[in-house]
Scaffold this motif. Structure first.
Motif, mmCIF file in Angstrom:
data_model
loop_
_atom_site.group_PDB
_atom_site.id
_atom_site.type_symbol
_atom_site.label_atom_id
_atom_site.label_comp_id
_atom_site.label_asym_id
_atom_site.label_seq_id
_atom_site.Cartn_x
_atom_site.Cartn_y
_atom_site.Cartn_z
ATOM 1 N N GLN A 49 11.847 14.072 0.976
ATOM 2 C CA GLN A 49 12.043 12.876 0.169
ATOM 3 C C GLN A 49 10.704 12.408 -0.417
ATOM 4 N N HIS A 50 10.804 11.666 -1.499
ATOM 5 C CA HIS A 50 9.615 11.191 -2.230
ATOM 6 C C HIS A 50 9.666 9.669 -2.287
ATOM 7 N N PHE A 51 8.477 9.023 -2.187
ATOM 8 C CA PHE A 51 8.486 7.561 -2.207
ATOM 9 C C PHE A 51 7.127 6.999 -2.613
ATOM 10 N N TYR A 52 7.162 5.730 -3.026
ATOM 11 C CA TYR A 52 5.969 4.908 -3.233
ATOM 12 C C TYR A 52 5.936 3.853 -2.131
ATOM 13 N N GLY A 53 4.760 3.567 -1.604
ATOM 14 C CA GLY A 53 4.623 2.523 -0.600
ATOM 15 C C GLY A 53 3.295 1.807 -0.717
ATOM 16 N N VAL A 54 3.259 0.569 -0.242
ATOM 17 C CA VAL A 54 2.026 -0.223 -0.216
ATOM 18 C C VAL A 54 1.426 -0.105 1.180
ATOM 19 N N VAL A 55 0.171 0.299 1.254
ATOM 20 C CA VAL A 55 -0.500 0.533 2.536
ATOM 21 C C VAL A 55 -0.935 -0.798 3.156
ATOM 22 N N ILE A 56 -0.514 -1.038 4.405
ATOM 23 C CA ILE A 56 -0.958 -2.251 5.096
ATOM 24 C C ILE A 56 -1.806 -1.931 6.328
ATOM 25 N N ASP A 57 -1.985 -0.645 6.622
ATOM 26 C CA ASP A 57 -2.840 -0.250 7.744
ATOM 27 C C ASP A 57 -3.027 1.257 7.687
ATOM 28 N N ALA A 58 -4.155 1.747 8.208
ATOM 29 C CA ALA A 58 -4.401 3.194 8.206
ATOM 30 C C ALA A 58 -5.520 3.547 9.159
#
Length: 493
Positions: A49-58
């Motif tokens: 699957q493919h997606f866009y996400g906003v990073v809130i931690d890494a």
């Protein structure tokens, strides 16, 4: 899948190289990807699957075994961001994204919370009740990072300018794809990310530990704090002075190559720190190889709140200066707020690389840190001269004859820093105020020091302070005719 090699501090420069016509290069045949929302991705589908996400931690990318590297992120989108809609921001929900690679340079380095990641060909499963996407970059998965702000964290400190707001600042592989249909999707999630960080804390209270409770923690914990000071400990390492809303002050070491984007005054989230029980002189946080230090997007409600409420009373430094020998480094000065974003250049850069380094040779204003070995003239009474603007000559106040010129400071600092520690040279930084540069450095108006005893005594105290062991100057300097003159800098003690 091949990848271009890059160092951690050059990720945005090498990875963001567009085609000559400004359009993205094609890495594979153009396929209309179907992007899914994080909360609607299928748990039963065997297809990637493919997606866009906003990073809130890494985490920072790290090695897990001989041939495997990993990076773990927390991501949100409009379908998955709050367990509760009460508006408190204290019930954050997210999906986990775990990226695997055979090389460190094939994984993303996250410098700022709130940026956007696009992932192709990830699989989804439930892990401890949490949605976890897995992406194998060494097989066929890929990623691209897009800035939510106008510039990425590295672009703001001098990295390559973005071609457009649809250009990723970093990506896996040599090239990336970007279809026309993605433009609206990217713009919409970018707009949502700004609103989300404006409205909510995002990093909820259960996602970090107040510093006044750090000592009680048994293992790793996360921190949200303001950087009060960035001190160059040596050529490779900065020491960060941190304070959070609990009022506690801590210090931690940050490798320059690993964290080149950190600046005093920024609010940061530290992922995975431990309390140093061996430090007795000051409170210290220890970082691991997977620990990360990230800033926040400019819209962040939480960062703005902490930035406004957390101030530096300099109590640690004041106590250190009262000791005969200070065991803690004390930065005696502050620079004007308009220069807060300037990167710090070493004396090696300014005096030895200025003619060959394009970044340096094309500018005339710099920020630098140094310690002072000697102040000239040795006689403090000669620090102030009488300046005749017509003849452009300065003369001493010594003697009975009245001076009709303007009083100016004319002081030379002989200085060293970490980059020049091992050579035999000392370097001259000038405080010449006839053109207005550095006029407020001493917080004392220039006057005839042969007559004004109060001003002379104050400057003698500054002379002792500036040359004291473990005292440092953080200064903005302007290059004129090969000399460096202090400006927009003042002593704060």
């Amino acid at each position: 899948m091949s990848s271009a090699k890059r160092s951690t501090s050059r990720v945005s420069k090498k990875k963001a190289a567009p085609a000559k016509d400004g359009a993205p290069k094609k890495r594979e045949q153009s396929t209309r990807y179907k992007y899914v929302e994080l909360n609607k991705a299928s748990l039963t589908s065997a297809e990637a699957q493919h997606f866009y996400g906003v990073v809130i931690d890494a985490t920072f990318p790290y090695k897990t075994n001989q041939d495997r590297y990993i990076c773990s992120l927390k991501v949100v989108d409009p379908s998955l961001y709050l367990k509760s809609q009460k508006g408190t921001g204290d019930a954050s929900d997210y999906a986990t994204l775990v990226l695997y690679a055979k090389r460190f340079e094939d994984l993303p380095i996250i410098h700022r919370i709130g940026d956007i990641i696009r992932v192709h060909r990830a699989t989804l499963r439930l892990y401890n009740g949490q949605r976890q996407f897995n992406a194998n970059v060494f097989y066929n998965s890929s990623w691209a990072l897009f800035s939510t702000d106008k510039k990425s964290a590295l672009q703001e400190i001098g990295g390559q300018e973005p071609v457009s707001d649809l250009t990723p600042f970093a990506f896996s592989g040599k090239n990336y794809t970007f279809e026309k249909s993605e433009a609206a999707l990217l713009q919409n999630i970018r707009k949502w990310a700004v609103q989300y960080f404006q409205q909510y804390n995002v990093i909820s209270s259960d996602m970090f530990t107040p510093l006044n409770k750090a000592q009680a923690q048994k293992g790793d914990f996360d921190v949200v704090a303001k950087i009060l000071q960035v001190f160059e400990l040596d050529e490779y390492t900065n020491e960060l002075k941190l304070k959070d809303q609990s009022g506690q002050v801590f210090y931690t070491l940050a490798l320059k190559l690993k964290f080149p984007h950190l600046r005093a005054g920024e609010v940061v989230r530290i992922r995975s720190a431990t309390y140093d029980e061996t430090s007795t002189q000051k409170k210290v946080l220890l970082l691991s190889h997977y620990s990360n230090i990230v800033t926040f997007v400019s819209a962040s409600k939480l960062a703005k709140e902490i930035k406004g409420k957390v101030t530096d009373d300099k109590s640690v430094e004041k106590a250190a200066l009262k000791q005969d020998v200070s065991l803690s480094a004390v930065v005696l000065t502050e620079v004007d707020k308009k220069h807060a974003g300037l990167p710090t250049h070493s004396l090696q850069d300014l005096f030895h690389n200025a003619d060959t380094d394009k970044e340096i040779s094309s500018k005339d204003t710099f920020r630098t840190q140094f310690y002072i070995t000697r102040v000239e003239p040795v006689d403090v009474k000669e620090w102030v001269k009488s300046y005749d603007r017509k003849s452009k000559k300065a003369s001493s106040h010594k003697g009975a004859a009245a001076k009709s010129g303007e009083n100016i400071f004319q002081v030379q600092f002989l200085v060293k820093d970490a980059s020049t520690q091992l050579n035999n040279n000392t370097y001259r930084i000038l405080l010449y105020t006839q053109d207005g540069l550095g006029a407020n450095f001493f917080n004392v108006k220039p006057d005839n020091l042969y007559k004004n005893n109060d001003a002379r005594k104050k400057l003698e105290e500054y002379n002792e302070l500036l040359t004291k062991f473990n005292s440092y100057v953080d200064a903005v300097v302007e290059r004129r005719n090969g000399f460096y003159f202090i400006k927009d800098t003042r002593i704060i003690f």
